[in-house]
Design a protein around this motif. Structure first.
Motif, PDB file in Angstrom:
ATOM      1  N   ASN A 119      24.497  81.212  36.507  1.00 14.57           N
ATOM      2  CA  ASN A 119      25.530  81.585  35.541  1.00 14.57           C
ATOM      3  C   ASN A 119      25.909  80.489  34.551  1.00 14.57           C
ATOM      4  N   ASP A 120      24.964  80.122  33.712  1.00 11.41           N
ATOM      5  CA  ASP A 120      25.198  79.171  32.615  1.00 11.41           C
ATOM      6  C   ASP A 120      25.459  77.741  33.069  1.00 11.41           C
ATOM      7  N   THR A 121      25.188  77.434  34.315  1.00  5.92           N
ATOM      8  CA  THR A 121      25.389  76.082  34.829  1.00  5.92           C
ATOM      9  C   THR A 121      24.182  75.663  35.643  1.00  5.92           C
ATOM     10  N   VAL A 122      23.806  74.395  35.522  1.00  3.13           N
ATOM     11  CA  VAL A 122      22.769  73.841  36.388  1.00  3.13           C
ATOM     12  C   VAL A 122      23.351  72.624  37.092  1.00  3.13           C
ATOM     13  N   TRP A 123      23.112  72.548  38.401  1.00  4.81           N
ATOM     14  CA  TRP A 123      23.530  71.412  39.214  1.00  4.81           C
ATOM     15  C   TRP A 123      22.286  70.649  39.642  1.00  4.81           C
ATOM     16  N   PHE A 124      22.371  69.333  39.680  1.00  4.80           N
ATOM     17  CA  PHE A 124      21.288  68.555  40.250  1.00  4.80           C
ATOM     18  C   PHE A 124      21.854  67.317  40.919  1.00  4.80           C
TER      19      PHE A 124
ATOM     20  N   LEU B 100      25.794  74.574  30.461  1.00  3.30           N
ATOM     21  CA  LEU B 100      24.782  74.774  29.426  1.00  3.30           C
ATOM     22  C   LEU B 100      25.337  75.503  28.208  1.00  3.30           C
ATOM     23  N   ALA B 101      26.283  76.394  28.419  1.00  2.00           N
ATOM     24  CA  ALA B 101      26.852  77.131  27.299  1.00  2.00           C
ATOM     25  C   ALA B 101      27.743  76.241  26.433  1.00  2.00           C
ATOM     26  N   ALA B 102      28.493  75.350  27.087  1.00  2.00           N
ATOM     27  CA  ALA B 102      29.408  74.481  26.350  1.00  2.00           C
ATOM     28  C   ALA B 102      28.749  73.195  25.867  1.00  2.00           C
ATOM     29  N   GLY B 103      27.583  72.863  26.449  1.00  2.63           N
ATOM     30  CA  GLY B 103      26.911  71.619  26.074  1.00  2.63           C
ATOM     31  C   GLY B 103      27.609  70.390  26.618  1.00  2.63           C
TER      32      GLY B 103
END
Length: 386
Positions: free
Chosen positions: A261-266, A279-282
């Protein structure tokens, strides 16, 4: 808006629905996770498999390195590492890398609807030190080589189609991958102390044979805004990919990667952090940092592989620490979910949920022996939040 908004709705299988979020997104600036009570309560005494679990959960061993998987003719691989689950009719498949160099590759376990193992087989051979990877929405497994100038191989969890090397995803010390169907990109971590965070944008979504490799650019702070810049020479020669773009942000030992949902965690093992990229907000920020935890001692150290549940919880496996999988809840609480006893020379790898979210698979890479030939792959069943 709390982190659950980004996570909830993501399914742990590999169908397209596993990657498409339907909820809205908002600002992603919350404090890193802090100590607190876990959603399932305290861990109980170790069971017959040496696993400590909350009340209501049970474990079983489904495979051991060097031994034939029960009910099949397949010998389970050494050093089981990154993994994922895929829906298969009424059952599912769990794939697992082999972090051996040379001849790493990956194998798979097939389960029926009741959870009985009905098959096991090889899906990738002849590669090097296959550490983590990631599932795609078109039901393939990306197996990543954790070696200098390593490749990504696209494999078939169902064991029908031959694996394909995907040169366009770049040559570097690959760790994990996560697919984003909204921006039609694949995110990639790099296991170097001065590594980078990448995305690959294929020319055609669903076809990884060609496209553009990009690297995240940002300042030195632990939060802020970011941009993407194209890596001129994805083959990493003569200049390594991480050193081709001025201003590429450095991360200390990239490990697991998870999208929802528009987020990536690592995760980054060198500084025991979990990074959250909106990712949507940059924007990016820390979802967890063991040096910022209070009160008391940080429960999660040696951060490594990561996966997410349909409820919105993150499950982070330890390489080191005290052999735990810890949960980070949507309201930013971190707590142990399980602990493996008597295996201090191992690490936990490959956490992945069955498509219905009721079973969690993972491995102890070196088991009780401390050797890559002693790996153990587990299943935990119980009342997971969904």
């Amino acid at each position: 808006m709390e982190r659950r908004t980004f996570l909830r709705g993501a399914v742990a299988g590999a169908s397209a629905a596993a990657f498409v979020g339907t909820l809205t997104h908002g600002a992603a600036y919350a404090a890193p996770a802090q100590n607190g009570p876990g959603p399932y309560g305290a861990l109980g005494a170790a069971d017959a498999n040496g696993v400590q679990l909350p009340s209501g959960f049970t474990s079983r061993v489904v495979a051991r390195s060097g031994q034939v998987v029960a009910g099949t003719s397949y010998t389970w691989h050494s050093a089981p590492d990154g993994g994922a689950c895929f829906a298969d009719g009424t059952g599912w498949i769990y794939v697992s890398n082999s972090e051996i160099n040379p001849s790493g590759g990956a194998g798979a376990l097939r389960f029926n609807s009741s959870g009985t193992v009905t098959g096991a087989y090889r899906i990738l051979s002849g590669t090097r030190q296959n550490c983590a990877g990631g599932a795609t929405p078109w039901n393939t497994w990306l197996s990543c080589e954790e070696v200098s100038l390593g490749y990504v191989y696209e494999t078939d969890p169902f064991g029908v189609n031959a694996a394909v090397r995907r040169d366009a995803l770049g040559r570097f010390k690959h760790e994990a991958a996560a697919a984003d169907p909204v921006r039609k990109a694949v995110y990639l971590t790099e296991d170097e102390s001065d590594g980078c965070f990448y995305r690959f944008v294929p020319t055609t979504w669903g076809d990884l044979s060609a496209g553009t490799l990009q690297v995240l650019k940002a300042g030195t702070a632990t939060s802020g805004t970011f941009t993407w810049a194209t890596v001129p020479d994805p083959d990493g020669a003569p200049t390594t990919t991480r050193n081709q773009v001025t201003g590429a942000k450095r991360f200390n030992g990239g490990e697991g990667c998870h999208y929802a949902n528009d987020t990536v965690w690592f995760t980054t093992k060198g500084d025991n952090r979990v990074w959250q990229v909106n990712l949507a907000a940059g924007t990016y920020e820390l979802a967890y940092d063991d040096s910022l935890v209070s009160p008391g001692t940080a429960p999660l150290t040696g951060v490594d592989n990561v996966t997410g549940s349909t409820f919105g919880d993150l499950y982070v496996a330890e390489d080191g620490g005290n052999m735990e999988i810890c949960v980070i809840t949507p309201d930013d609480v971190v707590a142990p979910f399980l602990r493996i006893t008597g295996q201090s020379s191992s690490e936990i790898t490959g956490p992945a949920f069955s498509p219905d979210g009721t079973r969690l698979y993972f491995s102890s890479q070196r088991g009780t022996s401390g050797s890559s030939s002693g790996g153990i792959t587990y299943e935990v069943t119980g009342p997971f939040r969904r």
